[in-house]
Design an enzyme around this catalytic site. Structure first.
Site, PDB file in Angstrom:
ATOM      1  N   ASP A   1       4.987   4.520   9.662  1.00 60.97           N
ATOM      2  CA  ASP A   1       5.754   3.295   9.917  1.00 60.97           C
ATOM      3  C   ASP A   1       5.430   2.188   8.912  1.00 60.97           C
ATOM      4  O   ASP A   1       6.100   1.148   8.885  1.00 60.97           O
ATOM      5  CB  ASP A   1       5.477   2.773  11.330  1.00 60.97           C
TER       6      ASP A   1
ATOM      7  N   HIS B   1       0.807  -1.220   0.000  1.00 56.77           N
ATOM      8  CA  HIS B   1       0.000   0.000   0.000  1.00 56.77           C
ATOM      9  C   HIS B   1       0.838   1.268   0.000  1.00 56.77           C
ATOM     10  O   HIS B   1       0.300   2.373  -0.143  1.00 56.77           O
ATOM     11  CB  HIS B   1      -0.998  -0.004   1.169  1.00 56.77           C
TER      12      HIS B   1
ATOM     13  N   GLN C   1       1.178   5.989  11.917  1.00 58.74           N
ATOM     14  CA  GLN C   1       1.305   6.576  10.597  1.00 58.74           C
ATOM     15  C   GLN C   1       2.762   6.940  10.308  1.00 58.74           C
ATOM     16  O   GLN C   1       3.422   7.575  11.116  1.00 58.74           O
ATOM     17  CB  GLN C   1       0.412   7.813  10.463  1.00 58.74           C
TER      18      GLN C   1
ATOM     19  N   ASP D   1       0.108  -7.593   1.519  1.00 54.61           N
ATOM     20  CA  ASP D   1       0.602  -6.227   1.627  1.00 54.61           C
ATOM     21  C   ASP D   1       2.128  -6.193   1.689  1.00 54.61           C
ATOM     22  O   ASP D   1       2.727  -5.879   2.721  1.00 54.61           O
ATOM     23  CB  ASP D   1      -0.020  -5.550   2.853  1.00 54.61           C
TER      24      ASP D   1
END
Length: 264
Positions: A210, A76, A208, A121
């Site tokens: 990381d 992502h 957020q 992911d």
């Protein structure tokens, strides 16, 4: 489908990255959709050279050197596969403002085949030249999917916080699939994802900025091994909401063949 209002990807938004370039601070893992926010929540500064394979990516994610020329990160964090020279990898330092930082541009990206926002992911980024630093091996068996893990990153150090200039580290315990599945109302993708965190108290987590960074532990020989990739979570470090990570061992063969196809 995960609720993007509450379940957030642990990538930093472009605005947060621009701000971080001026004033960087330690961060943590993050949740599903891109959202400006937190390095490692509840973390402490890492020592220079402690995790030499850690990489900061310019789009606001973390990663680890899979080879000296390929970074393993989260799917992502990238927009797809193919030629890509827009990403800058920063390595070799815990302080992103250090004059000793090694900066190398990307040349190609391989996003996990079949990635659609749920599971799978992982992604690989080939660099323009090798970085002469140690690499982080990955787990190819579920034997290490237990115990206590180390997390590290330059993301936010609190939910909704700023990106960090200094690499932060912390430890989090394994959370079994059944408990994690219940915590997220059935949104976990068992086999593709592994969870870790303090269920009762919260307080320690990635956040957020990381996303894509490694969750790792020592193997039977005492060497570091990557077990998870920072993926998502609900907020950061909330009680009852553990961090969710890509289960690396599930994709070890695919990652190896992907790296071979990139030629790095």
């Amino acid at each position: 489908m995960r609720d993007h209002l509450t379940v957030l990807r642990r990538t930093a938004a472009a605005g947060a990255v621009a701000l971080a370039a001026l004033s960087l601070t330690p961060g943590t893992a993050q949740a599903r959709p891109a959202d400006p926010g937190p390095g490692v929540v509840g973390g402490v500064p890492a020592q220079q050279g402690e995790f030499p394979w850690m990489v900061r990516l310019s789009m606001g994610c973390g990663g680890a050197l899979y080879t000296q020329q390929i970074v393993l990160t989260a799917a992502h964090c990238v927009s797809g596969s193919g030629a890509n020279t827009s990403i800058t990898a920063t390595a070799g330092v815990v302080d992103l403002n250090s004059s000793q930082a090694i900066k190398v541009k990307s040349t190609r990206v391989l996003q996990a085949p079949g990635y659609n926002g749920t599971g799978k992911d992982w992604a690989l980024i080939k660099l323009a030249k090798p970085i002469n630093l140690p690499t982080l091996k990955i787990a190819n068996t579920t034997a290490y999917n237990n115990g206590t893990f180390t997390i590290a990153g330059w993301g936010a150090d609190q939910e909704g916080g700023s990106q960090q200039r200094t690499l932060l580290k912390a430890t989090v315990p394994f959370v079994d699939d059944a408990t994690c599945q219940e915590a997220y109302g059935g949104s976990l993708t068992p086999g593709d994802e592994i969870c870790a965190g303090y269920m009762d108290t919260g307080g320690v987590d990635t956040c957020q900025g990381d996303s894509g960074g490694p969750m790792f532990r020592k193997d039977d020989t005492g060497a570091w091994i990557e077990v998870g990739i920072v993926s998502w979570g609900e907020g950061c470090a909330r009680p009852g909401k553990p961090g969710v990570y890509t289960e690396v061992s599930t994709f070890a063969k695919d990652i190896a063949s992907g790296a071979a196809s990139l030629g790095g």
